[in-house]
Design a protein around this motif. Structure first.
Motif, short mmCIF file in Angstrom:
data_model
loop_
_atom_site.label_atom_id
_atom_site.label_comp_id
_atom_site.label_asym_id
_atom_site.label_seq_id
_atom_site.Cartn_x
_atom_site.Cartn_y
_atom_site.Cartn_z
N SER A 40 0.70 -1.25 0.21
CA SER A 40 -0.04 0.12 0.10
C SER A 40 0.97 1.11 0.03
O SER A 40 2.05 1.44 0.61
CB SER A 40 -0.77 0.02 1.31
N LEU A 41 0.42 2.20 -0.68
CA LEU A 41 1.03 3.60 -0.68
C LEU A 41 0.36 4.02 0.64
O LEU A 41 -0.79 4.39 0.70
CB LEU A 41 0.57 4.35 -1.97
N GLN A 42 1.16 5.01 1.56
CA GLN A 42 0.77 5.66 2.61
C GLN A 42 0.60 7.11 2.37
O GLN A 42 1.62 7.54 1.74
CB GLN A 42 1.58 5.07 3.64
N PRO A 43 -0.07 7.75 3.12
CA PRO A 43 -1.14 7.29 3.93
C PRO A 43 -2.56 6.96 3.00
O PRO A 43 -2.94 7.90 2.12
CB PRO A 43 -1.43 8.22 4.98
N ASN A 44 -2.96 6.00 2.76
CA ASN A 44 -4.18 5.48 2.18
C ASN A 44 -4.26 6.07 0.71
O ASN A 44 -5.42 6.66 0.58
CB ASN A 44 -5.36 5.83 2.88
N ALA A 45 -3.22 6.06 -0.09
CA ALA A 45 -3.25 6.64 -1.61
C ALA A 45 -3.15 5.65 -2.59
O ALA A 45 -3.35 6.17 -3.57
CB ALA A 45 -1.85 7.57 -1.51
N GLY A 46 -3.30 4.40 -2.41
CA GLY A 46 -3.33 3.45 -3.24
C GLY A 46 -2.17 2.29 -3.23
O GLY A 46 -2.14 2.01 -1.98
N GLY A 47 -1.85 1.73 -4.20
CA GLY A 47 -0.67 0.69 -3.95
C GLY A 47 0.44 0.98 -5.06
O GLY A 47 0.49 1.60 -5.67
N ALA A 48 1.51 -0.21 -4.71
CA ALA A 48 2.66 0.03 -5.50
C ALA A 48 3.07 -1.49 -5.65
O ALA A 48 2.82 -2.34 -4.84
CB ALA A 48 3.75 0.85 -4.88
N ILE A 49 3.76 -1.66 -6.90
CA ILE A 49 4.36 -2.82 -7.41
C ILE A 49 5.44 -2.82 -7.86
O ILE A 49 5.93 -1.89 -8.56
CB ILE A 49 3.45 -3.63 -8.35
N LEU A 50 6.56 -3.79 -7.54
CA LEU A 50 7.97 -3.59 -7.87
C LEU A 50 7.86 -4.91 -8.82
O LEU A 50 7.55 -6.01 -8.40
CB LEU A 50 8.93 -3.87 -6.94
N ALA A 51 8.19 -4.76 -10.33
CA ALA A 51 7.82 -5.63 -11.32
C ALA A 51 9.18 -5.97 -12.02
O ALA A 51 9.96 -4.95 -12.35
CB ALA A 51 6.88 -5.25 -12.26
N GLN A 52 9.47 -7.09 -12.27
CA GLN A 52 10.65 -7.61 -12.81
C GLN A 52 10.31 -8.18 -14.40
O GLN A 52 9.76 -9.19 -14.38
CB GLN A 52 11.45 -8.83 -12.26
N ALA A 53 10.44 -7.20 -15.27
CA ALA A 53 9.95 -7.47 -16.54
C ALA A 53 10.94 -7.00 -17.56
O ALA A 53 11.38 -6.08 -17.41
CB ALA A 53 8.54 -6.70 -16.85
N SER A 54 10.96 -7.77 -18.64
CA SER A 54 11.97 -7.31 -19.65
C SER A 54 11.38 -6.66 -20.75
O SER A 54 11.80 -5.95 -21.54
CB SER A 54 12.77 -8.54 -20.10
N ASP A 55 9.80 -6.61 -20.73
CA ASP A 55 9.17 -6.25 -21.91
C ASP A 55 7.87 -5.27 -21.38
O ASP A 55 7.11 -5.53 -20.65
CB ASP A 55 8.40 -7.48 -22.63
N ARG A 56 8.16 -3.61 -21.48
CA ARG A 56 7.40 -2.88 -20.92
C ARG A 56 5.92 -3.22 -21.48
O ARG A 56 4.77 -3.02 -20.85
CB ARG A 56 7.76 -1.53 -21.33
N ALA A 57 5.93 -3.46 -22.83
CA ALA A 57 4.46 -3.64 -23.15
C ALA A 57 3.80 -4.79 -22.68
O ALA A 57 2.36 -4.76 -22.41
CB ALA A 57 4.56 -3.84 -24.85
N ALA A 58 4.52 -5.93 -22.34
CA ALA A 58 3.63 -6.94 -21.71
C ALA A 58 3.17 -6.67 -20.08
O ALA A 58 2.37 -6.65 -19.71
CB ALA A 58 4.89 -8.30 -21.51
N LEU A 59 4.15 -5.76 -19.39
CA LEU A 59 3.87 -5.21 -18.23
C LEU A 59 2.36 -4.16 -18.34
O LEU A 59 1.56 -4.21 -17.59
CB LEU A 59 4.93 -4.54 -17.59
N GLU A 60 2.54 -3.32 -19.60
CA GLU A 60 1.30 -2.44 -19.40
C GLU A 60 0.23 -3.28 -19.65
O GLU A 60 -0.91 -2.95 -19.22
CB GLU A 60 1.75 -1.64 -20.66
N ALA A 61 0.27 -4.57 -20.59
CA ALA A 61 -1.10 -5.05 -20.68
C ALA A 61 -1.47 -5.83 -19.55
O ALA A 61 -2.81 -5.92 -19.14
CB ALA A 61 -0.70 -6.28 -21.83
N MET A 62 -0.54 -6.26 -18.91
CA MET A 62 -1.01 -7.04 -17.21
C MET A 62 -1.58 -5.99 -16.33
O MET A 62 -2.68 -6.22 -15.98
CB MET A 62 0.25 -7.56 -16.64
N VAL A 63 -1.04 -4.95 -16.32
CA VAL A 63 -1.70 -3.81 -15.54
C VAL A 63 -3.00 -3.17 -16.05
O VAL A 63 -3.90 -3.16 -15.13
CB VAL A 63 -0.58 -2.49 -15.47
N ALA A 64 -2.97 -3.37 -17.25
CA ALA A 64 -4.45 -3.14 -17.79
C ALA A 64 -5.56 -3.90 -17.33
O ALA A 64 -6.67 -3.59 -17.41
CB ALA A 64 -4.54 -2.77 -19.36
#
Length: 95
Positions: A40-64
Motif C-alpha cells: 500500500s501507498l501511505q497514507p491510504n493513497a493506493g498501491g505500488a508494485i515492483l515488477a521484474q519485466a523485460s518487456d514494458r508492453a507486456a507489463l502495460e498489458a498486465m496492468v490494464a
C-alpha cells in the motif's frame, strides 16, 4: 525493472467490491514471476508494485487487466528503473 504506482482515482469507492478480483490479479502476477513486491501507498493513497519485466508492453498489458485499473478505482503509473547500486540482499533484482 519497473515500479508501478496505483493511485486512487475517481471511482475509489468501488475498491471494496473489486478487492477479491484485484487480489486474484496480484496473485497471477506473482505466480508468473512478474511481480516481486506489492504493498500500500501511505497514507491510504493506493498501491505500488515492483515488477521484474523485460518487456514494458507486456507489463502495460498486465496492468490494464487489473480490475482496479479497468474500473477507474486507480490510475496506473509505470516507471522504468535501471538499478545502479543494489544491496547484496537484493542482488537478484539487478540480474
Amino acid at each position: 525493472m519497473f515500479f508501478v504506482f496505483l493511485r486512487f482515482a475517481e471511482h475509489r469507492a468501488k475498491a471494496g467490491a473489486l478487492m477479491a478480483q484485484h487480489n486474484a490479479w496480484l496473485a497471477r502476477g506473482f505466480e508468473a514471476g512478474l511481480f516481486v513486491l506489492s504493498g500500500s501507498l501511505q497514507p491510504n493513497a493506493g498501491g505500488a508494485i515492483l515488477a521484474q519485466a523485460s518487456d514494458r508492453a507486456a507489463l502495460e498489458a498486465m496492468v490494464a487487466e487489473d480490475p482496479f485499473v479497468a474500473e477507474g478505482v486507480v490510475t496506473a503509473e509505470i516507471h522504468a528503473i535501471s538499478p545502479g547500486r543494489v544491496d547484496e540482499r537484493l542482488s537478484f533484482l539487478a540480474a
